[in-house]
Motif scaffolding. Structure first.
Motif, PDB file in Angstrom:
ATOM      1  N   ASN A  38      42.763  20.354   7.057  1.00  0.00           N
ATOM      2  CA  ASN A  38      42.411  21.497   6.205  1.00  0.00           C
ATOM      3  C   ASN A  38      41.254  21.164   5.280  1.00  0.00           C
ATOM      4  OD1 ASN A  38      44.275  23.128   7.368  1.00  0.00           O
ATOM      5  ND2 ASN A  38      45.901  22.522   5.957  1.00  0.00           N
ATOM      6  N   ASP A  39      41.196  19.923   4.851  1.00  0.00           N
ATOM      7  CA  ASP A  39      40.106  19.508   3.994  1.00  0.00           C
ATOM      8  C   ASP A  39      38.776  19.540   4.758  1.00  0.00           C
ATOM      9  OD1 ASP A  39      39.649  18.170   1.229  1.00  0.00           O
ATOM     10  OD2 ASP A  39      38.401  17.076   2.657  1.00  0.00           O
ATOM     11  N   MET A  40      38.826  19.143   6.041  1.00  0.00           N
ATOM     12  CA  MET A  40      37.595  19.202   6.847  1.00  0.00           C
ATOM     13  C   MET A  40      37.137  20.664   6.979  1.00  0.00           C
ATOM     14  SD  MET A  40      36.972  18.650  10.871  1.00  0.00           S
ATOM     15  CE  MET A  40      37.909  20.099  11.192  1.00  0.00           C
ATOM     16  N   ARG A  41      38.104  21.566   7.158  1.00  0.00           N
ATOM     17  CA  ARG A  41      37.743  22.995   7.273  1.00  0.00           C
ATOM     18  C   ARG A  41      37.084  23.488   5.988  1.00  0.00           C
ATOM     19  NH1 ARG A  41      42.411  26.733   8.508  1.00  0.00           N
ATOM     20  NH2 ARG A  41      40.743  28.260   8.458  1.00  0.00           N
ATOM     21  N   LEU A  42      37.663  23.069   4.851  1.00  0.00           N
ATOM     22  CA  LEU A  42      37.107  23.475   3.561  1.00  0.00           C
ATOM     23  C   LEU A  42      35.670  22.966   3.429  1.00  0.00           C
ATOM     24  CD1 LEU A  42      37.541  24.641   0.694  1.00  0.00           C
ATOM     25  CD2 LEU A  42      38.411  22.410   0.005  1.00  0.00           C
ATOM     26  N   LYS A  91      37.119  10.009   0.928  1.00  0.00           N
ATOM     27  CA  LYS A  91      36.422   9.797   2.215  1.00  0.00           C
ATOM     28  C   LYS A  91      37.217   8.866   3.102  1.00  0.00           C
ATOM     29  CE  LYS A  91      33.176  11.778   3.305  1.00  0.00           C
ATOM     30  NZ  LYS A  91      32.579  12.388   4.280  1.00  0.00           N
ATOM     31  N   ALA A  92      37.660   7.733   2.496  1.00  0.00           N
ATOM     32  CA  ALA A  92      38.371   6.723   3.278  1.00  0.00           C
ATOM     33  C   ALA A  92      39.652   7.305   3.861  1.00  0.00           C
ATOM     34  CB  ALA A  92      38.679   5.514   2.409  1.00  0.00           C
ATOM     35  N   GLU A  93      40.249   8.271   3.154  1.00  0.00           N
ATOM     36  CA  GLU A  93      41.498   8.853   3.635  1.00  0.00           C
ATOM     37  C   GLU A  93      41.235  10.045   4.551  1.00  0.00           C
ATOM     38  OE1 GLU A  93      44.430   7.576   2.969  1.00  0.00           O
ATOM     39  OE2 GLU A  93      43.857   6.147   1.400  1.00  0.00           O
ATOM     40  N   GLY A  94      39.971  10.263   4.886  1.00  0.00           N
ATOM     41  CA  GLY A  94      39.638  11.326   5.838  1.00  0.00           C
ATOM     42  C   GLY A  94      39.416  12.678   5.192  1.00  0.00           C
ATOM     43  N   TYR A  95      39.272  12.720   3.842  1.00  0.00           N
ATOM     44  CA  TYR A  95      38.982  13.996   3.166  1.00  0.00           C
ATOM     45  C   TYR A  95      37.469  14.134   3.055  1.00  0.00           C
ATOM     46  CZ  TYR A  95      43.820  14.852   1.824  1.00  0.00           C
ATOM     47  OH  TYR A  95      45.151  15.108   1.855  1.00  0.00           O
ATOM     48  N   HIS A  96      36.984  15.338   3.272  1.00  0.00           N
ATOM     49  CA  HIS A  96      35.530  15.503   3.307  1.00  0.00           C
ATOM     50  C   HIS A  96      34.957  16.341   2.180  1.00  0.00           C
ATOM     51  CE1 HIS A  96      34.769  13.411   7.001  1.00  0.00           C
ATOM     52  NE2 HIS A  96      35.794  14.029   7.560  1.00  0.00           N
ATOM     53  N   PHE A  97      35.796  17.168   1.544  1.00  0.00           N
ATOM     54  CA  PHE A  97      35.226  18.019   0.502  1.00  0.00           C
ATOM     55  C   PHE A  97      35.082  17.205  -0.779  1.00  0.00           C
ATOM     56  CE2 PHE A  97      35.565  21.367  -2.849  1.00  0.00           C
ATOM     57  CZ  PHE A  97      34.229  21.692  -2.737  1.00  0.00           C
TER      58      PHE A  97
END
Ligand code: GDP
Length: 463
Positions: A298-302, A204-210
């Motif tokens: 890309n992680d946000m898209r996932l 999360k802290a690194e901007g990954y959402h999945f």
């Protein structure tokens, strides 16, 4: 006879009034708290200077008044509107503290109807509006309902490549001596589950959402409960059948907790809340992932693709098989539009459409009206100009976070399409975070296109 007549009239009058449950979601920091604070503030200010020209019932002068009403559902935490407002109107102004978990706020909108029959029955009508805020992360758990513990574990491990593998290394090291057949050690499981939670927080802290399970990072009142003390099985090999059936073994306990989580945490949210939503707005911050680079984007898209499965109403979809949701309108909103110059807003919408394409293309969405727009719940910048290569170009003025320095900048162009590899090499972005503008407490919050959002979400219910 007269009494009966009065009762019938009063029943008819009550049925003219309506109830609408509007759900607001988005991944964390997408702007839910700011959005709800602004939405409530705009509505409560309809007769006190709200600038909502595109909100049809307001433009037509049919809204008589809006007031807050006590929450009828006493079990759900209340949305902290007053605290958020005092932060925004404070000196210095600051952003509202984000909510965690589910919260609610209720309003009643009194309006003059256009319908002759409704008008005949009653001079004015009311819309009881229930606004529910919940973390988009919770929707990421839906696919878990169709996966066994072993399938889920395999999927989670597959994701552990590149940076994710690095961030998960402490968890992996803690699992090294895990024996599937050994009698369960509760403390050890809690410790390793904490390492998995740390890994999710780092994503999360690194901007990954999945991230899964979503409740691990936003546990609410479940913090510390054994239902949240499990993690994916860390090895390629799964234990043999006989060990699995040994109920108190490490592996069986993890499996039981996973099943419990799916049945009692994930399903409970859908049953208690989701199926009651009439309308949904999904807030998406496309700008922050653009700032952070290809992996984060890309992680946000996932994550959004997973999230949208909850709005996939086809006959064979998981959500339809398990629950019967009734959402009839779905709005995707690209938030924080004031982070870019107004000439980029159309690009934001176009990018958001691409990111949420699955929802648009899917014929299974039939019956649900979908719309996309770019908005700023609380406008924190003003338009300006700067000189660039001897030319005057449009820019933004605001006070930058965290140092509160006044800046004028041109943040860059938002791509209209999903960014290509060459796009990431150039990395021409400079999206800053801004502090809210200093504001007069007797004026409504400044915004961009909250009126479009209100019109889509509520306009037809106020005719
Ligand atoms: P939540 O976690 O989804 O509830 O997100 P918040 O509403 O707390 O928003 C996260 C952060 O995004 C805020 O602290 C602000 O810095 C920023 N933000 C949210 N909405 C806006 C907006 O309309 N304009 C600007 N400039 N920033 C915003």
């Amino acid at each position: 006879m007269k009494k009966l007549q009065n009762e019938v009239i009063s029943w008819v009058q009550r049925s003219v009034d309506q109830h609408l449950c509007l759900a607001v979601t988005g991944l964390s920091r997408s702007g839910k708290t700011a959005f709800i604070t602004s939405l409530v503030n705009q509505l409560l200010s309809v007769n006190h200077g709200a600038r909502l020209p595109l909100f049809t019932p307001m433009r037509e002068g049919r809204i008589i008044g809006v007031k807050r009403v006590p929450q009828r559902d006493l079990a759900t935490p209340s949305f902290s509107y007053d605290r958020g407002l005092s932060q925004l109107y404070g000196h210095p102004a600051s952003w509202p503290t984000p909510t965690q978990g589910v919260s609610k706020i209720e309003l009643v909108i009194r309006y003059r109807t256009q319908h002759a029959l409704k008008r005949y029955l009653k001079e004015t009508s009311s819309l009881h509006l229930e606004i529910i805020d919940y973390p988009g992360e919770w929707l990421l758990d839906l696919p878990m309902l169709a996966q066994s513990y072993t399938q889920w574990s395999a999927q989670m491990r597959e994701l552990l490549t590149g940076q994710r593998a690095e961030w998960a290394s402490t968890w992996q090291a803690a699992c090294a001596d895990l024996d599937p057949n050994a009698p369960v050690d509760e403390l050890l499981l809690a410790e390793i589950a904490q390492r998995w939670t740390d890994y999710l927080h780092q994503c999360k802290a690194e901007g990954y959402h999945f991230i899964q399970p979503g409740r691990f990072i936003l546990p609410g009142e479940m913090a510390g409960a054994p239902a949240l003390q499990f993690f994916p099985w860390p090895f390629d090999e799964f234990p043999a059948q006989h060990a699995e059936s040994h109920k108190a073994s490490t592996f069986s306990t993890l499996k039981q907790r996973y099943d419990f989580y799916c049945q009692h945490v994930v399903k409970k949210f859908y049953k208690e809340y989701f199926v009651k939503f009439d309308r949904q707005i999904v807030l998406v911050d496309c700008l922050q992932p653009l700032n952070r680079g290809a992996n984060a984007f890309n992680d946000m898209r996932l994550a959004l693709t997973q999230l949208m499965q909850s709005f996939h109403y086809g006959q064979r979809s998981l959500i339809r098989r398990l629950f019967s949701p009734v959402i009839d309108k779905l709005l995707f909103a690209a938030t924080k539009a004031d982070h870019v110059t107004s000439d980029q807003h159309a690009n934001m919408v176009s990018l958001l459409r691409q990111v949420t394409q699955a929802a648009w293309q899917n014929a299974a969405f039939e019956g649900v009206k979908i719309e996309c727009l770019a908005l700023s719940s609380i406008q924190a910048t003003l338009p300006g100009v700067i000189e660039h290569q001897h030319q005057q170009v449009p820019a933004l003025r605001g006070r930058r976070l965290p140092d509160y320095q006044p800046v004028s900048l041109y943040p860059g162009e938002v791509p209209t399409q999903l960014p290509s590899a060459s796009f990431w090499q150039q990395q021409g972005f400079r999206f800053e975070n801004f502090t809210p503008l200093e504001m007069d407490a007797d004026k409504p919050l400044p915004h961009l296109r909250m009126d479009n959002a209100l019109d889509f979400l509520l306009g037809d219910k106020l005719t």
